[in-house]
Motif scaffolding. Structure first.
Motif, mmCIF file in Angstrom:
data_model
loop_
_atom_site.group_PDB
_atom_site.id
_atom_site.type_symbol
_atom_site.label_atom_id
_atom_site.label_comp_id
_atom_site.label_asym_id
_atom_site.label_seq_id
_atom_site.Cartn_x
_atom_site.Cartn_y
_atom_site.Cartn_z
ATOM 1 N N THR A 142 0.904 -1.247 0.133
ATOM 2 C CA THR A 142 -0.011 -0.323 -0.221
ATOM 3 C C THR A 142 0.906 1.197 0.107
ATOM 4 O O THR A 142 0.157 2.307 -0.223
ATOM 5 C CB THR A 142 -0.899 -0.020 1.060
ATOM 6 O OG1 THR A 142 0.297 -0.539 2.483
ATOM 7 C CG2 THR A 142 -2.022 -1.546 0.826
ATOM 8 N N GLU A 143 2.102 1.214 0.530
ATOM 9 C CA GLU A 143 3.259 2.485 0.317
ATOM 10 C C GLU A 143 4.239 2.046 -0.326
ATOM 11 O O GLU A 143 5.223 2.591 0.181
ATOM 12 C CB GLU A 143 3.118 2.827 1.932
ATOM 13 C CG GLU A 143 3.306 1.801 2.754
ATOM 14 C CD GLU A 143 3.904 2.131 4.029
ATOM 15 O OE1 GLU A 143 5.094 2.767 4.049
ATOM 16 O OE2 GLU A 143 2.933 1.362 4.781
ATOM 17 N N PRO A 144 4.076 1.396 -2.077
ATOM 18 C CA PRO A 144 5.613 2.197 -2.034
ATOM 19 C C PRO A 144 6.038 3.148 -2.582
ATOM 20 O O PRO A 144 7.901 2.775 -2.334
ATOM 21 C CB PRO A 144 5.419 0.863 -3.643
ATOM 22 C CG PRO A 144 4.150 1.926 -4.512
ATOM 23 C CD PRO A 144 3.076 1.411 -2.490
ATOM 24 N N GLU A 145 5.487 4.347 -2.858
ATOM 25 C CA GLU A 145 6.154 5.633 -2.945
ATOM 26 C C GLU A 145 6.932 6.216 -1.974
ATOM 27 O O GLU A 145 7.995 6.449 -1.269
ATOM 28 C CB GLU A 145 5.383 6.508 -3.411
ATOM 29 C CG GLU A 145 4.598 6.303 -4.676
ATOM 30 C CD GLU A 145 4.381 7.783 -5.382
ATOM 31 O OE1 GLU A 145 4.078 8.846 -4.939
ATOM 32 O OE2 GLU A 145 3.990 8.294 -6.574
ATOM 33 N N ALA A 146 6.715 5.489 0.000
ATOM 34 C CA ALA A 146 6.297 6.142 0.958
ATOM 35 C C ALA A 146 8.330 5.130 1.379
ATOM 36 O O ALA A 146 9.452 5.851 1.994
ATOM 37 C CB ALA A 146 6.027 6.026 1.793
ATOM 38 N N ILE A 147 7.874 4.179 0.927
ATOM 39 C CA ILE A 147 9.291 2.761 1.221
ATOM 40 C C ILE A 147 10.470 3.606 0.526
ATOM 41 O O ILE A 147 11.388 3.569 0.834
ATOM 42 C CB ILE A 147 8.917 1.143 0.870
ATOM 43 C CG1 ILE A 147 7.781 1.265 1.535
ATOM 44 C CG2 ILE A 147 10.102 1.261 0.135
ATOM 45 C CD1 ILE A 147 7.372 -0.246 1.156
ATOM 46 N N LEU A 148 9.724 4.004 -0.668
ATOM 47 C CA LEU A 148 11.016 4.115 -2.143
ATOM 48 C C LEU A 148 11.769 5.675 -1.445
ATOM 49 O O LEU A 148 12.618 6.143 -1.194
ATOM 50 C CB LEU A 148 10.167 4.415 -3.466
ATOM 51 C CG LEU A 148 10.094 3.399 -3.874
ATOM 52 C CD1 LEU A 148 9.408 3.828 -5.367
ATOM 53 C CD2 LEU A 148 11.474 2.263 -4.669
ATOM 54 N N ASP A 149 11.114 7.105 -1.052
ATOM 55 C CA ASP A 149 11.014 8.116 -0.523
ATOM 56 C C ASP A 149 12.063 7.805 0.956
ATOM 57 O O ASP A 149 13.292 8.411 0.743
ATOM 58 C CB ASP A 149 9.974 8.823 0.075
ATOM 59 C CG ASP A 149 9.395 9.538 -1.477
ATOM 60 O OD1 ASP A 149 10.150 9.704 -2.973
ATOM 61 O OD2 ASP A 149 8.198 9.630 -1.539
ATOM 62 N N THR A 150 11.520 6.804 1.938
ATOM 63 C CA THR A 150 12.851 6.584 2.628
ATOM 64 C C THR A 150 13.850 6.357 2.563
ATOM 65 O O THR A 150 15.023 6.019 2.942
ATOM 66 C CB THR A 150 11.784 5.606 3.638
ATOM 67 O OG1 THR A 150 10.709 5.998 4.317
ATOM 68 C CG2 THR A 150 13.034 5.137 5.543
ATOM 69 N N TYR A 151 13.911 4.707 1.144
ATOM 70 C CA TYR A 151 15.414 4.420 0.963
ATOM 71 C C TYR A 151 16.155 5.656 0.169
ATOM 72 O O TYR A 151 17.194 5.728 1.197
ATOM 73 C CB TYR A 151 14.543 3.309 -0.220
ATOM 74 C CG TYR A 151 15.722 2.468 -0.636
ATOM 75 C CD1 TYR A 151 16.640 1.570 0.302
ATOM 76 C CD2 TYR A 151 16.436 2.827 -2.349
ATOM 77 C CE1 TYR A 151 18.085 1.205 -0.427
ATOM 78 C CE2 TYR A 151 17.283 2.157 -1.998
ATOM 79 C CZ TYR A 151 18.252 1.336 -1.478
ATOM 80 O OH TYR A 151 19.340 0.647 -2.354
#
Length: 359
Positions: free
Chosen positions: A47-56
């Motif tokens: 549900t949160e691919p963009e948030a994971i990418l940004d955190t990475y």
């Protein structure tokens, strides 16, 4: 005198070279396989691919892994749209794969031959909204395409600027070694990286693949590094759940290994997953594990594993419990000079040579 402020380096900004190349990548590669809805019944919902990418990226990460087939192309589309929004394409190292068919009832839409490679790259570039792929993998060896055809096609794509580095995934060691030799003698791009299934619960890559990778100076970028969750503690004796990745059950050896992981994790006050990942980073220095996660919290947990140092006793417990039968010829001659009982005899017992273990 002026006070100086030392800026803290983000945890994933301790970059390493990708194999025999000069390409800098983060010590953890972010696996994006679950991004999309087409495989939701298999992979579960992300549900949160963009948030994971940004955190990475905020943590210094720059290395993303995907494939043309993941979620029937949706994964590449999500990554492409995210890079467009962030304007960070040049900062990211994008790895994708080809081999698996994307068009039904087309015999040439699958395999490693030139036609499929070129059409797959064309479509991946469109979905990713870019004009180049940093790292292109053969996804699976197809046992039909000549190795020369694969490497010459790789060469043409690199020469055209559509691909920067080439790699193999899920391919026998002899194929990769032969491909690298052909490339070296022809002046074609050599293999920069290899992906295979490798974890504390599955060390079979140590038989042939890892020694080959070290000999050829190819980066080791393993998948399945958490063993499909086999050692996290969520599976208990008496349960035989279906686990993804070609492994369908927990064995008693798995449960015994899980018990050791749990014991060490409790003593260090960390999670089982962090111990499993820390073991790999300690056991195979230079390895670039692919980590997948559903939440930013999971990603942060994986990143923290970079700071865990297991002592000699802890490593011995884990290594002894997870040891794999190397088979012939390694059980006969070993994997190093010092392990070889045949060479050192008849007055040569005291020979001293530099001996780098391959396991």
């Amino acid at each position: 005198m002026t006070d100086t402020v030392t800026e803290q380096v983000p945890p994933l900004a301790h970059y390493r070279l990708l194999g025999n190349s000069g390409l800098r990548v983060s010590p953890l590669c972010l696996g994006c396989m679950g991004y999309g809805k087409a495989w939701q019944d298999i992979m579960g919902e992300h549900t949160e691919p963009e948030a994971i990418l940004d955190t990475y990226v905020e943590a210094g990460g720059n290395f993303l892994d995907m494939a043309n087939k993941y979620n029937e192309g949706e994964t590449e589309e999500i990554i492409g749209e995210w890079m467009k929004k962030r304007g960070n394409r040049d900062r990211m190292v994008i790895a994708t794969k080809f081999s698996i068919g994307m068009r039904k009832n087309d015999p040439n839409a699958v395999g490693n031959h030139r036609k499929n490679m070129f059409s797959s790259v064309r479509d991946s570039l469109r979905r990713l909204q870019t004009d180049y792929i940093d790292l292109l993998y053969v996804h699976f060896w197809d046992f039909t395409t000549p190795i020369e055809e694969v490497m010459s096609s790789f060469h043409d794509l690199v020469s055209a600027g559509k691909v920067h580095y080439v790699a193999f995934s899920d391919t026998p060691a002899w194929v990769v070694a032969k491909a690298n030799t052909i490339a070296e003698f022809r002046g074609w791009p050599r293999v920069a990286a290899y992906q295979g299934r490798y974890s504390l619960s599955d060390r079979t890559m140590e038989r042939e693949l890892i020694p080959m990778l070290r000999s050829e100076k190819i980066a080791h970028v393993p998948w399945g590094v958490l063993g499909q969750g086999k050692l996290t503690g969520k599976y208990q004796r008496g349960m035989q759940p279906k686990i993804r990745g070609g492994i369908t059950q927990m064995t008693e050896k798995d449960f015994q290994l899980q018990d050791i992981v749990t014991d060490i994790a409790k003593k260090l006050n960390v999670s089982n997953s962090q111990i499993v990942l820390a073991w790999m980073l300690n056991h195979q220095p230079g390895t670039i594990p692919i980590v997948g996660c559903r939440t930013t919290a999971q990603l942060k947990e994986h990143i923290q594993a970079l700071n865990i140092r297991l002592d000699a006793e802890q490593m011995k417990r884990l290594n002894d419990a997870s040891a794999v039968d190397l088979g012939f010829p390694h059980d006969f001659i070993g994997q190093t000079f010092k392990q070889n009982p045949i060479i050192k005899y008849r007055g040569n017992e005291n020979i001293e040579l530099d001996d780098i273990p391959l396991q």
